[in-house]
Enzyme design. Structure first.
Site, short mmCIF file in Angstrom:
data_model
loop_
_atom_site.label_atom_id
_atom_site.label_comp_id
_atom_site.label_asym_id
_atom_site.label_seq_id
_atom_site.Cartn_x
_atom_site.Cartn_y
_atom_site.Cartn_z
N ARG A 124 0.81 -1.23 0.00
CA ARG A 124 0.00 0.00 0.00
C ARG A 124 0.85 1.28 0.00
O ARG A 124 0.40 2.34 0.41
CB ARG A 124 -0.98 0.04 1.17
CG ARG A 124 -1.98 -1.09 1.13
CD ARG A 124 -3.27 -0.71 1.83
NE ARG A 124 -4.22 -1.78 1.68
CZ ARG A 124 -4.33 -2.80 2.52
NH1 ARG A 124 -3.56 -2.85 3.59
NH2 ARG A 124 -5.22 -3.74 2.30
N LYS A 146 4.01 11.65 -11.02
CA LYS A 146 3.20 10.84 -11.95
C LYS A 146 3.94 9.54 -12.18
O LYS A 146 5.09 9.54 -12.61
CB LYS A 146 3.01 11.56 -13.28
CG LYS A 146 1.91 12.60 -13.26
CD LYS A 146 1.62 13.09 -14.68
CE LYS A 146 0.55 14.16 -14.66
NZ LYS A 146 0.36 14.77 -16.00
N GLU A 188 11.55 18.72 -23.94
CA GLU A 188 10.87 19.02 -22.67
C GLU A 188 11.48 20.26 -22.01
O GLU A 188 10.79 20.99 -21.31
CB GLU A 188 10.96 17.83 -21.71
CG GLU A 188 10.27 16.55 -22.19
CD GLU A 188 8.75 16.54 -21.98
OE1 GLU A 188 8.19 17.56 -21.52
OE2 GLU A 188 8.12 15.52 -22.32
N LYS A 230 8.78 23.19 -12.96
CA LYS A 230 7.88 22.05 -12.78
C LYS A 230 7.38 22.00 -11.34
O LYS A 230 6.19 21.80 -11.08
CB LYS A 230 8.57 20.73 -13.16
CG LYS A 230 7.66 19.56 -12.88
CD LYS A 230 7.75 18.45 -13.85
CE LYS A 230 6.59 17.47 -13.63
NZ LYS A 230 6.67 16.29 -14.45
N GLU A 240 -3.31 17.51 -11.13
CA GLU A 240 -3.75 17.99 -12.45
C GLU A 240 -5.26 18.21 -12.55
O GLU A 240 -5.93 17.67 -13.41
CB GLU A 240 -3.27 17.04 -13.56
CG GLU A 240 -3.29 17.73 -14.93
CD GLU A 240 -2.55 16.95 -16.00
OE1 GLU A 240 -1.41 16.52 -15.77
OE2 GLU A 240 -3.13 16.77 -17.08
N ARG A 244 -1.71 22.19 -13.83
CA ARG A 244 -0.64 21.24 -14.17
C ARG A 244 -0.68 20.87 -15.65
O ARG A 244 0.34 20.49 -16.23
CB ARG A 244 -0.72 19.99 -13.28
CG ARG A 244 0.44 19.04 -13.54
CD ARG A 244 0.62 17.99 -12.47
NE ARG A 244 1.71 17.10 -12.84
CZ ARG A 244 2.34 16.29 -12.02
NH1 ARG A 244 1.99 16.25 -10.75
NH2 ARG A 244 3.32 15.51 -12.45
N ASN A 248 1.68 20.03 -20.26
CA ASN A 248 1.39 19.23 -21.45
C ASN A 248 1.45 20.06 -22.73
O ASN A 248 0.93 19.63 -23.76
CB ASN A 248 0.01 18.57 -21.32
CG ASN A 248 -0.01 17.57 -20.19
OD1 ASN A 248 0.97 16.87 -19.96
ND2 ASN A 248 -1.11 17.51 -19.46
N HIS A 251 1.82 18.36 -26.04
CA HIS A 251 1.59 16.93 -25.84
C HIS A 251 0.34 16.40 -26.54
O HIS A 251 0.26 15.21 -26.82
CB HIS A 251 1.53 16.59 -24.35
CG HIS A 251 2.88 16.57 -23.69
ND1 HIS A 251 3.70 17.67 -23.62
CD2 HIS A 251 3.56 15.57 -23.06
CE1 HIS A 251 4.82 17.35 -22.98
NE2 HIS A 251 4.76 16.08 -22.63
N HIS A 255 0.99 13.21 -28.63
CA HIS A 255 0.42 11.88 -28.36
C HIS A 255 -0.23 11.30 -29.61
O HIS A 255 -0.14 10.09 -29.86
CB HIS A 255 -0.56 11.94 -27.19
CG HIS A 255 0.14 12.10 -25.87
ND1 HIS A 255 -0.47 12.58 -24.73
CD2 HIS A 255 1.42 11.87 -25.51
CE1 HIS A 255 0.40 12.62 -23.74
NE2 HIS A 255 1.55 12.20 -24.18
N HIS A 269 9.47 10.37 -27.68
CA HIS A 269 8.49 11.24 -27.02
C HIS A 269 8.91 12.72 -27.05
O HIS A 269 8.13 13.59 -27.44
CB HIS A 269 8.27 10.78 -25.58
CG HIS A 269 7.36 11.68 -24.81
ND1 HIS A 269 6.02 11.78 -25.05
CD2 HIS A 269 7.62 12.59 -23.82
CE1 HIS A 269 5.47 12.68 -24.25
NE2 HIS A 269 6.44 13.18 -23.48
N1 GLY Z 1 4.86 15.39 -17.61
C1 GLY Z 1 3.77 16.19 -17.26
C2 GLY Z 1 3.46 16.18 -15.80
O1 GLY Z 1 4.22 15.66 -15.02
O2 GLY Z 1 2.44 16.68 -15.40
#
Ligand code: GLY
Length: 372
Positions: A124, A146, A188, A230, A240, A244, A248, A251, A255, A269
């Protein structure tokens, strides 16, 4: 002791440091030791990274009396799937990794995401430390919590928010990247200047060539500024719900292009992010949000860096603009069926919107495809 820069990510009980320095892997035991309840760690890495960096990490741990066991997974995006995830979790259990132990993710974005997710669910939730070795992982994926793996239906669709306890970004590790991988990570880096810091973009226009040539001070500065930005956004919106999504930028296009190229080597990517940023600025200019010069400036800089900029830089066939738009609809950022775009009022001034006419996106894609 190398000069170290620290970015603190103030998330209350989940707060942590991102430490940035040269030769940090060799020295990592002194950073890791304070987190240990007993002197042992589990390390998960991949074949390529383990060959380049595991001996230095292990030597440091041994010298500090910290026992370790290591799991080495195959390198590459196909590792971010259920079978390798199951293997990792079961290996950690077989190694009797306890709730108070720490797992170390030594690698790029794939290893960081998979190990973070394993740590999120094991017993957990146990703590993990990120030692990102790619530029992309240092400036983006290792920070912010993430974690996850890919599903047959799309990338990163299975996962959890689980913050690391510490991030050790060793600038010297970037020396072992291929030029293509370094430049993919640069997609990035440039994203941060474009989304929220015009002066950082100016700095990149001047210093980008030094970064590529291996200037470690310039690299440390670029990583630090990216991580600062960031961290600031993640602290505002950890899960997000809103802001947040600024991270993106580029992105939504990326994607769709990654799906269209089968998540293969045809498009990495970060390369897709670079192309996606150029397209997002093109779309913003056509909607009258920013000046016509902005997309030209973005493209000129990316071109001068030698990274991918246009759809013409992607080898092989691409589907039609309509199909690409449909692929965007599969994106996990879709809310109530509405595509969410990150557009910009200028360099350093991005915002999130769902108010984008479908025809405008189609015409940007059609023109980009026609220029191939
Ligand atoms: N890579 C985008 C984020 O971490 O929100």
């Amino acid at each position: 002791m190398p000069t170290m820069q620290t970015v603190f990510v103030p998330l209350g009980a989940r707060a942590y440091d991102v430490r940035i320095a040269q030769d940090l892997i060799v020295d990592s035991a002194s950073h890791i030791a304070p987190f240990l309840r007993r002197p042992r760690v589990a390390i998960v890495s991949d074949d390529n990274v383990a060959q380049a960096h595991l001996p230095a990490l292990v030597a440091g741990l041994q010298a500090s009396g910290i026992a370790h066991s290591t799991l080495t997974l195959p390198a590459g995006e196909t590792t971010k799937t259920w079978p390798e995830f199951t293997r990792t979790v079961e290996w950690l259990l077989a190694e009797k990794i306890e709730r108070q132990d720490v797992v170390i993710a030594l690698g790029g974005g794939v290893i960081g995401d998979l190990v973070g997710f394993a740590a999120a669910v094991l017993r957990r939730g146990i703590r993990f430390i990120q030692i990102p070795t790619s530029l992309l992982a240092q400036v983006d994926s290792s920070v912010g919590g993430k974690t996850g793996i890919n599903a047959p239906q799309g990338k990163n669709l299975i996962g959890a928010f689980h913050q690391p306890s510490l991030v050790l970004a060793d600038i010297s590790a970037l020396d072992t990247l291929t030029p293509r991988d370094f430049l993919a990570g640069y997609g990035e880096v440039i994203k941060y200047g474009l989304l929220g810091d015009a002066s950082f973009f100016d700095w990149l226009e001047t210093n980008g060539p030094n970064l590529v040539q291996g200037d470690r001070d310039a690299r440390a500065h670029a990583v630090r500024r990216s991580v600062e930005m960031k961290a600031e956004i993640v602290v505002r919106d950890e899960t997000e719900q809103g802001d947040r999504a600024l991270l993106n930028l580029g992105h939504t296009f990326c994607h769709a292009l990654e799906a269209a190229t089968g998540y293969s080597d045809r498009l990495l990517h970060g390369e897709g992010v670079a192309i996606g940023c150029a397209l997002a600025f093109e779309l913003s200019a056509r909607l009258g949000l920013c000046s016509q010069e902005d997309p030209s400036r973005v493209r000129a800089h990316l071109r001068s860096m030698g990274t991918k900029v246009d759809l013409a830089d992607i080898a092989g066939d691409l589907p039609t603009a309509e199909t690409l738009l449909d692929l965007m609809g599969q994106d996990k950022k879709v809310v109530d069926g509405q595509l969410r775009f990150i557009l910009a009022n200028g360099i350093g001034a991005a915002f999130v919107t769902t108010q984008v006419p479908r025809d405008a996106v189609l015409s940007v894609l059609k023109d980009a495809l026609a220029a191939r």
